[in-house]
Design a protein around this motif. Structure first.
Motif, PDB file in Angstrom:
ATOM      1  N   ALA A 189      71.152 -65.097  72.277  1.00  0.00           N
ATOM      2  CA  ALA A 189      70.012 -64.972  71.810  1.00  0.00           C
ATOM      3  C   ALA A 189      69.723 -63.389  71.462  1.00  0.00           C
ATOM      4  CB  ALA A 189      68.924 -65.252  72.836  1.00  0.00           C
ATOM      5  N   ALA A 190      70.207 -62.533  72.183  1.00  0.00           N
ATOM      6  CA  ALA A 190      70.299 -60.981  71.985  1.00  0.00           C
ATOM      7  C   ALA A 190      70.802 -60.548  70.311  1.00  0.00           C
ATOM      8  CB  ALA A 190      70.872 -60.260  72.881  1.00  0.00           C
ATOM      9  N   LEU A 191      71.961 -61.118  70.099  1.00  0.00           N
ATOM     10  CA  LEU A 191      72.569 -60.916  68.874  1.00  0.00           C
ATOM     11  C   LEU A 191      71.817 -61.615  67.660  1.00  0.00           C
ATOM     12  CD1 LEU A 191      76.133 -61.273  69.772  1.00  0.00           C
ATOM     13  CD2 LEU A 191      74.890 -59.168  69.481  1.00  0.00           C
ATOM     14  N   ALA A 192      71.394 -62.771  67.623  1.00  0.00           N
ATOM     15  CA  ALA A 192      70.633 -63.594  66.725  1.00  0.00           C
ATOM     16  C   ALA A 192      69.411 -63.050  66.650  1.00  0.00           C
ATOM     17  CB  ALA A 192      70.551 -65.046  67.080  1.00  0.00           C
ATOM     18  N   TYR A 193      68.423 -62.598  67.485  1.00  0.00           N
ATOM     19  CA  TYR A 193      67.238 -62.101  67.486  1.00  0.00           C
ATOM     20  C   TYR A 193      67.342 -60.779  66.902  1.00  0.00           C
ATOM     21  CZ  TYR A 193      62.185 -62.111  68.549  1.00  0.00           C
ATOM     22  OH  TYR A 193      60.810 -62.299  68.541  1.00  0.00           O
ATOM     23  N   TYR A 194      68.270 -60.043  67.006  1.00  0.00           N
ATOM     24  CA  TYR A 194      68.450 -58.619  66.538  1.00  0.00           C
ATOM     25  C   TYR A 194      68.759 -59.037  64.913  1.00  0.00           C
ATOM     26  CZ  TYR A 194      71.020 -54.466  64.818  1.00  0.00           C
ATOM     27  OH  TYR A 194      71.422 -53.496  64.062  1.00  0.00           O
ATOM     28  N   ALA A 195      69.740 -59.876  64.626  1.00  0.00           N
ATOM     29  CA  ALA A 195      70.003 -60.097  63.120  1.00  0.00           C
ATOM     30  C   ALA A 195      68.973 -60.758  62.238  1.00  0.00           C
ATOM     31  CB  ALA A 195      71.329 -60.757  62.967  1.00  0.00           C
ATOM     32  N   VAL A 196      68.393 -61.594  62.616  1.00  0.00           N
ATOM     33  CA  VAL A 196      67.395 -62.181  61.983  1.00  0.00           C
ATOM     34  C   VAL A 196      66.026 -62.692  62.615  1.00  0.00           C
ATOM     35  CG1 VAL A 196      68.904 -62.914  60.322  1.00  0.00           C
ATOM     36  CG2 VAL A 196      68.166 -64.564  62.070  1.00  0.00           C
ATOM     37  N   GLY A 197      65.882 -62.766  63.743  1.00  0.00           N
ATOM     38  CA  GLY A 197      64.975 -63.674  64.609  1.00  0.00           C
ATOM     39  C   GLY A 197      63.547 -62.900  64.748  1.00  0.00           C
ATOM     40  N   PHE A 198      63.855 -61.389  64.824  1.00  0.00           N
ATOM     41  CA  PHE A 198      62.776 -60.535  65.090  1.00  0.00           C
ATOM     42  C   PHE A 198      61.920 -60.513  63.570  1.00  0.00           C
ATOM     43  CE2 PHE A 198      60.756 -56.344  65.285  1.00  0.00           C
ATOM     44  CZ  PHE A 198      59.998 -56.281  66.149  1.00  0.00           C
ATOM     45  N   ALA A 199      62.693 -60.297  62.759  1.00  0.00           N
ATOM     46  CA  ALA A 199      62.190 -60.160  61.489  1.00  0.00           C
ATOM     47  C   ALA A 199      61.329 -61.499  60.973  1.00  0.00           C
ATOM     48  CB  ALA A 199      63.333 -60.004  60.270  1.00  0.00           C
ATOM     49  N   PHE A 200      61.940 -62.740  61.331  1.00  0.00           N
ATOM     50  CA  PHE A 200      61.150 -64.100  61.038  1.00  0.00           C
ATOM     51  C   PHE A 200      59.912 -64.287  61.834  1.00  0.00           C
ATOM     52  CE2 PHE A 200      65.399 -66.266  59.763  1.00  0.00           C
ATOM     53  CZ  PHE A 200      65.260 -65.685  58.597  1.00  0.00           C
ATOM     54  N   ALA A 201      59.994 -63.769  63.193  1.00  0.00           N
ATOM     55  CA  ALA A 201      58.885 -63.688  64.148  1.00  0.00           C
ATOM     56  C   ALA A 201      57.816 -62.808  63.610  1.00  0.00           C
ATOM     57  CB  ALA A 201      59.261 -63.545  65.557  1.00  0.00           C
ATOM     58  N   PHE A 202      58.082 -61.402  63.446  1.00  0.00           N
ATOM     59  CA  PHE A 202      57.191 -60.578  63.136  1.00  0.00           C
ATOM     60  C   PHE A 202      56.792 -59.738  62.045  1.00  0.00           C
ATOM     61  CE2 PHE A 202      57.816 -61.146  67.796  1.00  0.00           C
ATOM     62  CZ  PHE A 202      56.304 -61.169  68.314  1.00  0.00           C
ATOM     63  N   GLY A 203      57.869 -60.037  60.976  1.00  0.00           N
ATOM     64  CA  GLY A 203      57.765 -59.431  59.853  1.00  0.00           C
ATOM     65  C   GLY A 203      56.242 -60.349  58.950  1.00  0.00           C
ATOM     66  N   ASN A 204      55.885 -59.515  58.038  1.00  0.00           N
ATOM     67  CA  ASN A 204      54.791 -60.017  57.482  1.00  0.00           C
ATOM     68  C   ASN A 204      54.949 -61.256  56.798  1.00  0.00           C
ATOM     69  OD1 ASN A 204      52.971 -57.909  58.519  1.00  0.00           O
ATOM     70  ND2 ASN A 204      53.371 -56.666  57.008  1.00  0.00           N
ATOM     71  N   GLY A 205      53.905 -62.154  56.545  1.00  0.00           N
ATOM     72  CA  GLY A 205      54.226 -63.428  55.997  1.00  0.00           C
ATOM     73  C   GLY A 205      53.375 -64.406  56.775  1.00  0.00           C
ATOM     74  N   ASP A 206      52.916 -65.275  56.008  1.00  0.00           N
ATOM     75  CA  ASP A 206      52.039 -66.515  56.664  1.00  0.00           C
ATOM     76  C   ASP A 206      53.043 -67.594  57.309  1.00  0.00           C
ATOM     77  OD1 ASP A 206      49.631 -65.629  55.816  1.00  0.00           O
ATOM     78  OD2 ASP A 206      49.151 -66.827  54.229  1.00  0.00           O
ATOM     79  N   ILE A 207      54.166 -67.861  56.606  1.00  0.00           N
ATOM     80  CA  ILE A 207      54.968 -68.786  57.282  1.00  0.00           C
ATOM     81  C   ILE A 207      56.174 -68.141  57.793  1.00  0.00           C
ATOM     82  CG2 ILE A 207      56.218 -70.829  56.484  1.00  0.00           C
ATOM     83  CD1 ILE A 207      53.288 -71.195  55.981  1.00  0.00           C
ATOM     84  N   ILE A 208      56.707 -67.475  57.259  1.00  0.00           N
ATOM     85  CA  ILE A 208      57.936 -66.513  57.917  1.00  0.00           C
ATOM     86  C   ILE A 208      57.721 -65.211  57.425  1.00  0.00           C
ATOM     87  CG2 ILE A 208      59.352 -67.138  55.897  1.00  0.00           C
ATOM     88  CD1 ILE A 208      61.663 -67.643  58.030  1.00  0.00           C
TER      89      ILE A 208
END
Length: 487
Positions: free
Chosen positions: A88-107
């Motif tokens: 979870a740490a590595l995946a959330y660092y690579a892409v997860g945090f950006a998908f979760a909190f980056g700007n965008g309605d869907i992703i």
């Protein structure tokens, strides 16, 4: 072509080494120049402390699951917790945090590898009200992802292949959890466009985890011997209720990072209020679960007392930043009532050893709906998300939004999780063989026992003294007994 490709890969590697430093340089330069506001340091410190409390919940999950397992399956929980936490740490660092909190309605679309995001207050807009550093916010939100993933696996104790953890963890932490949580509390369409309220994750963390658990349980099946020939469920007691109790108390402690930490801010003084609301709900949940268990079974069930606390904590997670203190015991008490009733009902058909479908699933639904009932006008305005609840407005609109969010998130997570587990089942397989299950996952999956002295014959144990036998008592005064006593 090969030389160009090699040069490109080398350039990319150098960029990855340099750009993270560039991304963090603004904060460092401001600190060196003495221009960094004190609020950045204070808020960052609070968010990191809260994150560590939530991370400590992994120990709580470990003890709870070990306690509810039979002794032959105790050790595998340790390997599972460590492996999933790391993935979870590595995946959330690579892409997860950006998908979760980056700007965008869907992703989300910015912030992969925590770089190239520009102004953090703009790139991660929903968290822009706090000036805590991005690194502290990442650590905090990663800890949520790890908790949601841990919820999935508690339901699968004692019969699942270890490799399934690894495969699903990658998909979950990199894709399923980030997108679903983005919609609910990461600035996505349910939150930003409709006003869905979920302060710390009754739906965004707990229901997501419970939904993934349901998807795997429907394909995994029950433990051997769980249901008799008449189809009725039979109890398979865990080997250590003290460990279970310790796990519950650690989870309870961790929740004071979970809910109060979601303020992401120490300066406005709100987090103690959220902590108090959390405590009141949890206490009421314990009492509610004990009373209902006593009414249904005539006994004060230890497991129900613990799950009553957890169910109430799950329920207060969404409304913890939206409700006044008086509402917390009501929300917690109802969750405590839901826990035993839900566990007894689900146990008839689905083998969920830890009761997570109820404590995290049903109570997650209740907590999310509770916002539509109890959200106060002042806190709805302060958080700038959604409207006050039915009790204050007489309107069902916020309840409707909450219900829609529950249905959308459940459907999304369930469909993707079910497909993922179906593919795993058709290729790698979901559960161990009957022989491996009978022997226990400790020895069949890991080649060692969690409690070796209970399973390995004494002559084969190295470093263990034989059990002492009776030895003569010391010489005693006249009239006292001289019979042999054990040492």
């Amino acid at each position: 072509m090969g030389r160009r490709t090699g040069a490109a890969l080398l350039g990319a590697a150098l960029a990855c080494a340099v750009l993270p430093g560039v991304a963090h340089a603004d904060v460092t330069d401001a600190a060196v120049a003495g221009e960094l506001p004190d609020t950045v340091a204070i808020n960052s410190l609070w968010v990191v402390v809260a994150a560590l409390l939530v991370i400590f919940m992994q120990a709580g999950f470990a003890f709870l699951e070990i306690g509810f397992s039979r002794a032959k399956n105790a050790g595998t929980v340790v390997a599972k917790i460590l492996t999933n936490f790391s993935i979870a740490a590595l995946a959330y660092y690579a892409v997860g945090f950006a998908f979760a909190f980056g700007n965008g309605d869907i992703i989300g679309t910015h912030g992969f590898l925590l770089r190239d995001y520009g102004d953090p207050q703009q790139a991660f807009g929903i968290m822009g009200l706090s000036d805590a550093t991005i690194e502290s916010k990442w650590l905090f939100q990663f800890s949520f992802c790890a908790v949601s993933l841990a919820i999935v696996w508690g339901t699968t104790l004692e019969r699942i292949k270890f490799g399934v953890y690894i495969i699903y963890a990658i998909v979950f932490a990199a894709f399923i959890y980030p997108i679903a949580s983005h919609w609910v509390f990461g600035g996505g369409w349910l939150q930003a466009n409709l006003g869905m309220q979920d302060f710390a994750g009754s739906t965004a963390v707990h229901l997501i985890g419970a939904t993934g658990a349901l998807a795997v349980l429907l394909q995994l099946g029950a433990r051997r011997g769980k249901y008799g020939s008449d189809g009725k469920p039979r109890a398979i007691p865990g080997h250590s209720m003290p460990l279970f109790g310790l796990g519950v108390l650690i989870l309870w402690l961790g929740w004071f990072g979970f809910n109060p930490g979601s303020t992401l801010n120490a300066m406005d003084g709100r987090f103690p209020e959220v902590a108090m609301v959390t405590m009141l709900a949890a206490a009421s949940g314990v009492l509610g679960a004990i009373l209902v268990a006593r009414w249904k079974t005539g006994t004060i069930d230890i497991g129900m007392a613990g799950n009553g606390a957890i169910g109430a904590l799950v329920a207060i997670t969404a409304p913890s930043g939206y409700v006044e203190a008086w509402a917390a015991p009501v929300i917690g008490l109802i969750a405590g009532i839901i826990v035993p009733l839900g566990v007894y009902a689900i146990d008839r058909y689905i083998d969920d050893p830890v009761g997570a479908l109820t404590a995290h699933g049903l109570c997650g639904v209740w907590g999310t709906l509770a916002c539509g009932l109890f959200t106060s006008p002042r806190l709805a305005e302060y958080n700038a998300v959604g409207d006050p609840g039915l009790i204050y407005t007489g309107s069902f609109s916020q309840i409707g939004v909450q219900a829609l969010g529950i249905v959308v998130v459940f459907s999304f997570v369930f469909v993707l999780s079910y497909i993922t587990f179906a593919i795993i089942k058709a290729t790698y397989g979901l559960r161990v063989t009957a022989e491996e299950e009978e022997a226990g996952l400790d020895i069949s999956e890991h080649g060692m026992y969690g409690y070796p002295e209970q399973f390995i014959p004494a002559p084969e144990l190295i470093g263990y003294s034989p059990a002492p036998g009776p030895v003569p008592a010391r010489e005693t005064p006249r009239g006292a007994t001289t019979k042999e006593v054990p040492v």
